[in-house]
Design a protein around this motif. Structure first.
Motif, PDB file in Angstrom:
ATOM      1  N   TRP A   1      73.599 -93.852 -73.332  1.00 11.53           N
ATOM      2  CA  TRP A   1      74.476 -93.243 -74.410  1.00 11.53           C
ATOM      3  C   TRP A   1      75.319 -91.971 -73.739  1.00 11.53           C
ATOM      4  CZ3 TRP A   1      74.701 -88.155 -76.167  1.00 11.53           C
ATOM      5  CH2 TRP A   1      73.502 -87.459 -76.100  1.00 11.53           C
ATOM      6  N   CYS A   2      74.756 -91.404 -72.721  1.00 20.05           N
ATOM      7  CA  CYS A   2      75.441 -90.445 -71.932  1.00 20.05           C
ATOM      8  C   CYS A   2      75.272 -90.446 -70.312  1.00 20.05           C
ATOM      9  CB  CYS A   2      75.019 -88.971 -72.576  1.00 20.05           C
ATOM     10  SG  CYS A   2      76.112 -87.768 -71.749  1.00 20.05           S
ATOM     11  N   SER A   3      76.328 -91.062 -69.644  1.00 25.27           N
ATOM     12  CA  SER A   3      75.924 -91.143 -68.390  1.00 25.27           C
ATOM     13  C   SER A   3      77.017 -90.676 -67.468  1.00 25.27           C
ATOM     14  CB  SER A   3      75.911 -92.908 -67.999  1.00 25.27           C
ATOM     15  OG  SER A   3      75.241 -93.316 -68.748  1.00 25.27           O
ATOM     16  N   LEU A   4      76.299 -89.497 -66.337  1.00 22.41           N
ATOM     17  CA  LEU A   4      77.096 -89.007 -65.269  1.00 22.41           C
ATOM     18  C   LEU A   4      77.327 -90.046 -64.359  1.00 22.41           C
ATOM     19  CD1 LEU A   4      78.395 -86.424 -64.387  1.00 22.41           C
ATOM     20  CD2 LEU A   4      76.143 -86.004 -62.996  1.00 22.41           C
TER      21      LEU A   4
ATOM     22  N   GLU B   1      72.145 -81.322 -69.288  1.00 19.62           N
ATOM     23  CA  GLU B   1      70.901 -81.572 -68.612  1.00 19.62           C
ATOM     24  C   GLU B   1      71.217 -82.517 -67.106  1.00 19.62           C
ATOM     25  OE1 GLU B   1      68.073 -85.192 -69.759  1.00 19.62           O
ATOM     26  OE2 GLU B   1      67.571 -83.437 -70.778  1.00 19.62           O
ATOM     27  N   GLU B   2      72.286 -83.240 -67.521  1.00 19.98           N
ATOM     28  CA  GLU B   2      72.850 -84.410 -66.394  1.00 19.98           C
ATOM     29  C   GLU B   2      73.293 -83.493 -65.069  1.00 19.98           C
ATOM     30  OE1 GLU B   2      72.678 -87.754 -65.965  1.00 19.98           O
ATOM     31  OE2 GLU B   2      70.831 -86.991 -67.503  1.00 19.98           O
TER      32      GLU B   2
ATOM     33  N   ARG C   1      70.906 -81.427 -63.228  1.00 24.69           N
ATOM     34  CA  ARG C   1      70.010 -82.332 -62.470  1.00 24.69           C
ATOM     35  C   ARG C   1      70.638 -82.272 -61.001  1.00 24.69           C
ATOM     36  NH1 ARG C   1      70.799 -87.568 -61.419  1.00 24.69           N
ATOM     37  NH2 ARG C   1      72.088 -87.772 -63.243  1.00 24.69           N
ATOM     38  N   VAL C   2      72.142 -82.453 -61.079  1.00 28.12           N
ATOM     39  CA  VAL C   2      72.584 -82.556 -59.650  1.00 28.12           C
ATOM     40  C   VAL C   2      73.213 -81.255 -59.146  1.00 28.12           C
ATOM     41  CG1 VAL C   2      73.283 -85.045 -60.306  1.00 28.12           C
ATOM     42  CG2 VAL C   2      75.010 -83.485 -60.765  1.00 28.12           C
ATOM     43  N   HIS C   3      73.487 -80.377 -60.291  1.00 27.94           N
ATOM     44  CA  HIS C   3      74.084 -79.046 -59.463  1.00 27.94           C
ATOM     45  C   HIS C   3      73.198 -77.627 -60.070  1.00 27.94           C
ATOM     46  CE1 HIS C   3      77.992 -80.736 -58.165  1.00 27.94           C
ATOM     47  NE2 HIS C   3      77.180 -80.768 -57.057  1.00 27.94           N
ATOM     48  N   PRO C   4      71.930 -77.856 -59.693  1.00 29.79           N
ATOM     49  CA  PRO C   4      71.180 -76.779 -60.237  1.00 29.79           C
ATOM     50  C   PRO C   4      71.482 -75.158 -59.916  1.00 29.79           C
ATOM     51  CG  PRO C   4      69.944 -77.668 -58.740  1.00 29.79           C
ATOM     52  CD  PRO C   4      71.416 -78.652 -58.764  1.00 29.79           C
ATOM     53  N   LEU C   5      72.131 -75.095 -58.951  1.00 32.08           N
ATOM     54  CA  LEU C   5      72.223 -73.799 -58.441  1.00 32.08           C
ATOM     55  C   LEU C   5      73.172 -72.882 -59.432  1.00 32.08           C
ATOM     56  CD1 LEU C   5      72.103 -71.680 -56.116  1.00 32.08           C
ATOM     57  CD2 LEU C   5      74.059 -72.704 -55.169  1.00 32.08           C
ATOM     58  N   LEU C   6      74.421 -73.789 -59.921  1.00 32.05           N
ATOM     59  CA  LEU C   6      75.236 -72.859 -60.522  1.00 32.05           C
ATOM     60  C   LEU C   6      75.256 -73.225 -62.080  1.00 32.05           C
ATOM     61  CD1 LEU C   6      78.449 -73.427 -58.287  1.00 32.05           C
ATOM     62  CD2 LEU C   6      76.988 -71.480 -58.481  1.00 32.05           C
ATOM     63  N   THR C   7      74.884 -74.212 -62.516  1.00 31.55           N
ATOM     64  CA  THR C   7      74.481 -74.704 -63.926  1.00 31.55           C
ATOM     65  C   THR C   7      73.670 -73.651 -64.642  1.00 31.55           C
ATOM     66  OG1 THR C   7      73.117 -76.525 -63.438  1.00 31.55           O
ATOM     67  CG2 THR C   7      75.576 -77.088 -63.961  1.00 31.55           C
TER      68      THR C   7
ATOM     69  N   THR D   1      66.756 -78.913 -76.730  1.00 29.93           N
ATOM     70  CA  THR D   1      66.972 -80.171 -76.029  1.00 29.93           C
ATOM     71  C   THR D   1      67.670 -81.227 -76.819  1.00 29.93           C
ATOM     72  OG1 THR D   1      64.961 -81.315 -76.432  1.00 29.93           O
ATOM     73  CG2 THR D   1      64.959 -79.784 -74.651  1.00 29.93           C
ATOM     74  N   TRP D   2      68.552 -82.265 -76.204  1.00 30.73           N
ATOM     75  CA  TRP D   2      69.106 -83.221 -77.262  1.00 30.73           C
ATOM     76  C   TRP D   2      67.958 -84.186 -77.505  1.00 30.73           C
ATOM     77  CZ3 TRP D   2      68.139 -88.136 -75.661  1.00 30.73           C
ATOM     78  CH2 TRP D   2      67.678 -88.589 -74.577  1.00 30.73           C
TER      79      TRP D   2
END
Length: 473
Positions: A258-261, A442-443, A446-452, A461-462
């Motif tokens: 339902w929510c895809s990066l 969350e998505e 997962r791919v950019h933890p340094l800044l998010t 959480t969702w």
């Protein structure tokens, strides 16, 4: 040195078109704005706009003429087009805080004189009556669970309770439900919106566009008089839809997450850090990026910390965060999309409203003993939708309640992600949009933890949103 002056050219004294000319003339006239404006008349201003804006295409001049529109009793499906411009400001009647009356809906003009019209009206009235019937059971349950706070006023208590039960029951309201919206925009944007509305497949939207043009011409007669339907919009949409309907471009459907990066800039964090150094150094961006790539992880983390550690929830990050983008394919209920669409710094491609992706059920509706009636209302909408779809898929949208799911493609940068995720995950945000914001965060994390990690989200959480607020999603 001349004395600095900052002042307003008042719309109470000057027409919007005259103000626009006064600002435009400063590029070639040395006089003050007051002196320029004093020499102008509405007639001279119109002549200026005919020559330079219309004749030579200097449309940016029209951006100095600002209009304030009040739209009342227009359907929520029509409001989506009204609110589709990035460069305007909107305030809309909220389904979270106000109740809808039994007659507060629009009948699509396309149904006039057809048997379907009566069926449509009967179904909408059933949805509205179910909505009205649901208010007290859900309210009573919330009253049991939310006692009055110490020293809380009657008005404050009522407002707090109302925001909880009304925003559960709103899932039953269809897109035909009327609302009011205020819009502020400059004349250039207004012209573009009018053209978009006059090119729209729905008759109601075209009618609103005609009236909007009439109202705008009273204030800016020159700047919007050539706003007409755009053949490119009309014919392109018609041909693409016809090709899909014929099977030429039909793609097999599957129920994805339902929510895809689905896409993101793999080097986005590096580019943001490189752009930050680029701003404060004398180097090319290529050299800045090479420098960042050579840093250790701890050095990158130190630079990221310098960039974002002072950021509060209410601050806007530096613009360098716009150098990383994300694309999501999302399925959310229509109530959530009504809030999602207000984030216009995104590129959004929503599919038409439909009943074919299923519907959500708020947990409190079920716990209040209203689940069966809620589902009966949704089933009636599904049946009516299919009849309307066979007649006209665009018109079929009017019958779809807020609780039904809708698919939207959205692309945005990390700076906008900060704004969206922090605002829409807040404790006072509606739970439907909180679920979306938390999942998107969350998505990205997962791919950019340094800044998010510098985003300040509500501690939730969702999955917790789903468990606590929904019987079915």
């Amino acid at each position: 040195m001349p004395e600095r002056e900052i002042y307003l050219l008042s719309p109470r004294a000057l027409s919007p078109e005259t103000i626009a000319v006064a600002f435009a003339k400063t590029s070639r006239a040395p006089e003050s704005f007051r002196e320029i404006a004093a020499e102008l008349s509405d007639e001279k201003s119109a002549q200026f706009h005919e020559k330079w804006v219309v004749g030579y295409g200097h449309a940016s001049v029209a951006e100095h003429a600002v209009l304030h529109f009040a739209f009342e009793n227009v359907s929520r499906i029509a409001i989506e087009t009204i609110e589709s411009s990035r460069l305007a400001s909107y305030t809309e009647k909220s389904t979270r805080y106000q109740k809808w009356g039994q007659a507060d809906f629009t009948i699509p003009p396309e149904l006039d004189g057809l048997p379907l019209r009566d069926e449509f009206v009967d179904t909408v009235r059933f949805l509205f009556s179910t909505y009205a019937e649901s208010l007290d059971p859900v309210k009573n349950l919330i009253l049991e669970r939310s006692p009055r706070r110490e020293n809380e006023s009657d008005e404050g208590y009522d407002r707090r309770i109302r925001s909880q039960y009304v925003d559960r029951c709103r899932f039953i309201l269809p897109a035909a439900a009327n609302a009011n919206v205020g819009m502020t925009a400059n004349a250039r944007v207004v012209e573009m919106i009018i053209r978009k509305m006059l090119s729209h497949p729905l008759a109601e939207v075209r009618q609103i566009g005609e009236k909007m043009k009439e109202v705008a011409k009273a204030e800016t007669p020159t700047l919007v008089k050539y706003a007409d339907a755009v053949p490119y919009f009309v014919e392109t949409v018609k041909e693409l839809q016809s090709s899909v309907d014929s099977g030429q471009w039909t793609v097999n459907n599957d129920r994805a997450d339902w929510c895809s990066l689905i896409d993101y800039d793999k080097d986005g964090e590096k580019k943001i850090l490189a752009a930050t150094l680029y701003r404060f150094n004398e180097m090319s961006f290529t050299n800045a990026l090479t420098y960042i790539e050579a840093l250790s992880e701890s050095e990158k983390a130190e630079l990221a910390d310098t960039l974002l550690k002072r950021l509060s929830r209410y601050d806007v990050p530096l613009r360098e965060l716009e150098y990383s983008t994300y694309t999501f394919d999302i399925i959310m209920d229509q109530g959530a999309y009504a809030e999602f669409k207000r984030h216009r710094m995104m590129t959004q491609t929503p599919q038409r409203l439909s009943t074919r992706l299923g519907y959500t059920i708020p947990r409190l509706v079920t716990e209040a003993g209203f689940g069966l009636k809620y589902e009966a209302a949704m089933q009636s909408a599904i049946q009516m939708y299919e009849k309307l779809y066979a007649f006209n898929p665009d018109v079929a949208q009017y019958i779809v309640p807020n609780g039904f799911n809708r698919r939207v493609l959205a692309q945005f940068n990390l700076r906008e992600a900060f704004a969206f995720c922090q605002l829409r995950s807040a404790a006072n945000a509606h739970f439907s949009i909180r679920r979306v914001a938390q999942k998107m965060y969350e998505e990205m994390a997962r791919v950019h933890p340094l800044l998010t990690k510098y985003m300040k989200l509500h501690d939730e959480t969702w999955e917790q949103v789903e468990e606590n607020y929904f019987t079915q999603v």
